[in-house]
Design a protein around this motif. Sequence first.
Motif, PDB file in Angstrom:
ATOM      1  N   GLU A   1       5.387   7.337  -1.097  1.00 29.41           N
ATOM      2  CA  GLU A   1       6.178   6.475  -0.220  1.00 29.41           C
ATOM      3  C   GLU A   1       5.375   5.208   0.035  1.00 29.41           C
ATOM      4  O   GLU A   1       4.258   5.272   0.556  1.00 29.41           O
ATOM      5  CB  GLU A   1       6.486   7.185   1.096  1.00 29.41           C
ATOM      6  CG  GLU A   1       7.276   6.361   2.067  1.00 29.41           C
ATOM      7  CD  GLU A   1       7.523   7.071   3.395  1.00 29.41           C
ATOM      8  OE1 GLU A   1       8.145   6.452   4.267  1.00 29.41           O
ATOM      9  OE2 GLU A   1       7.083   8.225   3.557  1.00 29.41           O
TER      10      GLU A   1
ATOM     11  N   THR B   1      -3.536   4.516   4.703  1.00 28.55           N
ATOM     12  CA  THR B   1      -3.471   3.156   5.239  1.00 28.55           C
ATOM     13  C   THR B   1      -4.179   2.230   4.249  1.00 28.55           C
ATOM     14  O   THR B   1      -4.866   2.705   3.341  1.00 28.55           O
ATOM     15  CB  THR B   1      -4.176   3.059   6.609  1.00 28.55           C
ATOM     16  OG1 THR B   1      -5.582   3.292   6.410  1.00 28.55           O
ATOM     17  CG2 THR B   1      -3.611   4.054   7.607  1.00 28.55           C
TER      18      THR B   1
ATOM     19  N   LYS C   1       1.926   4.447   1.729  1.00 28.24           N
ATOM     20  CA  LYS C   1       1.971   4.932   3.108  1.00 28.24           C
ATOM     21  C   LYS C   1       1.775   6.446   3.173  1.00 28.24           C
ATOM     22  O   LYS C   1       1.105   6.955   4.070  1.00 28.24           O
ATOM     23  CB  LYS C   1       3.327   4.550   3.705  1.00 28.24           C
ATOM     24  CG  LYS C   1       3.525   4.931   5.135  1.00 28.24           C
ATOM     25  CD  LYS C   1       4.896   4.432   5.599  1.00 28.24           C
ATOM     26  CE  LYS C   1       5.281   4.988   6.921  1.00 28.24           C
ATOM     27  NZ  LYS C   1       6.630   4.550   7.311  1.00 28.24           N
ATOM     28  N   ALA C   2       2.377   7.189   2.219  1.00 32.37           N
ATOM     29  CA  ALA C   2       2.271   8.650   2.228  1.00 32.37           C
ATOM     30  C   ALA C   2       2.447   9.191   0.819  1.00 32.37           C
ATOM     31  O   ALA C   2       3.118   8.587  -0.016  1.00 32.37           O
ATOM     32  CB  ALA C   2       3.327   9.254   3.149  1.00 32.37           C
TER      33      ALA C   2
ATOM     34  N   GLN D   1       4.724   1.207   1.599  1.00 30.91           N
ATOM     35  CA  GLN D   1       4.824   0.630   2.939  1.00 30.91           C
ATOM     36  C   GLN D   1       6.205   0.063   3.213  1.00 30.91           C
ATOM     37  O   GLN D   1       6.646   0.009   4.352  1.00 30.91           O
ATOM     38  CB  GLN D   1       3.739  -0.433   3.150  1.00 30.91           C
ATOM     39  CG  GLN D   1       4.093  -1.855   2.765  1.00 30.91           C
ATOM     40  CD  GLN D   1       4.247  -2.085   1.262  1.00 30.91           C
ATOM     41  OE1 GLN D   1       3.832  -1.280   0.457  1.00 30.91           O
ATOM     42  NE2 GLN D   1       4.860  -3.205   0.892  1.00 30.91           N
ATOM     43  N   ASP D   2       6.930  -0.340   2.177  1.00 26.55           N
ATOM     44  CA  ASP D   2       8.272  -0.910   2.356  1.00 26.55           C
ATOM     45  C   ASP D   2       9.370   0.158   2.352  1.00 26.55           C
ATOM     46  O   ASP D   2      10.550  -0.163   2.422  1.00 26.55           O
ATOM     47  CB  ASP D   2       8.554  -1.968   1.290  1.00 26.55           C
ATOM     48  CG  ASP D   2       8.559  -1.404  -0.130  1.00 26.55           C
ATOM     49  OD1 ASP D   2       8.331  -0.188  -0.309  1.00 26.55           O
ATOM     50  OD2 ASP D   2       8.775  -2.199  -1.069  1.00 26.55           O
TER      51      ASP D   2
ATOM     52  N   LEU E   1      -1.175  11.074   4.618  1.00 20.00           N
ATOM     53  CA  LEU E   1      -0.890   9.750   5.178  1.00 20.00           C
ATOM     54  C   LEU E   1      -2.036   8.810   4.843  1.00 20.00           C
ATOM     55  O   LEU E   1      -3.207   9.167   5.021  1.00 20.00           O
ATOM     56  CB  LEU E   1      -0.700   9.842   6.695  1.00 20.00           C
ATOM     57  CG  LEU E   1       0.436  10.752   7.152  1.00 20.00           C
ATOM     58  CD1 LEU E   1       0.470  10.849   8.666  1.00 20.00           C
ATOM     59  CD2 LEU E   1       1.761  10.250   6.621  1.00 20.00           C
TER      60      LEU E   1
ATOM     61  N   TYR F   1       0.834  -1.205   0.000  1.00 17.62           N
ATOM     62  CA  TYR F   1       0.000   0.000   0.000  1.00 17.62           C
ATOM     63  C   TYR F   1       0.868   1.254   0.000  1.00 17.62           C
ATOM     64  O   TYR F   1       2.061   1.204   0.272  1.00 17.62           O
ATOM     65  CB  TYR F   1      -0.970   0.011   1.178  1.00 17.62           C
ATOM     66  CG  TYR F   1      -0.325   0.129   2.541  1.00 17.62           C
ATOM     67  CD1 TYR F   1      -0.189   1.369   3.158  1.00 17.62           C
ATOM     68  CD2 TYR F   1       0.133  -0.992   3.213  1.00 17.62           C
ATOM     69  CE1 TYR F   1       0.402   1.485   4.408  1.00 17.62           C
ATOM     70  CE2 TYR F   1       0.715  -0.889   4.464  1.00 17.62           C
ATOM     71  CZ  TYR F   1       0.843   0.356   5.059  1.00 17.62           C
ATOM     72  OH  TYR F   1       1.424   0.466   6.293  1.00 17.62           O
TER      73      TYR F   1
END
Length: 161
Positions: A139, A114, A94-95, A141-142, A112, A92
């Motif tokens: 950005e 989720t 993240k930002a 999730q990793d 941000l 996903y």
Amino acid sequence: MRARALTRRSLLKGAAAGTACALLPRASAAQGTLAALAPEESIDRTMQRLFGALPIRDGASVISLELPLIAEDGGNVAMSIEVKSPMTPQSYVKAMYVLSDRNPRPLNAKFLLTPESGQAYVATSLRLADTGDVRAVAEMQDGSLFMVKRSVRVVVAGCAI
């Protein structure tokens, strides 16, 4: 020695004092936020502050950045960003960051997200100081970063410099 009776007035004074102390900013919490930001900052400095030395890959295949080529009024420039992502806990966005190269403070927005967001899409309006590039950085999730940029010609500036 006589004990003081607890009155409503003394209870409210104590509660107000405790609330005021809890709302005071802490120096340690302010570091790395707006307190550390210079009045004017270059785009390179902002990118360094936000992402450090992490590699930023070309995001043309995953990010769609919609902006007008010519903005009649720099004070109100419509834009939208969509990142192709399944938005699952395993993968996903993240930002999402929006940066304007020619603004005195290049970071316009940070969103941000989720997996519960459902999709990685935002739409908003920007204030642009002058003609230049607008960047969208996603950005994941990793921790991987993707970026696209578009040039926007501003006719009337929207930020006081």
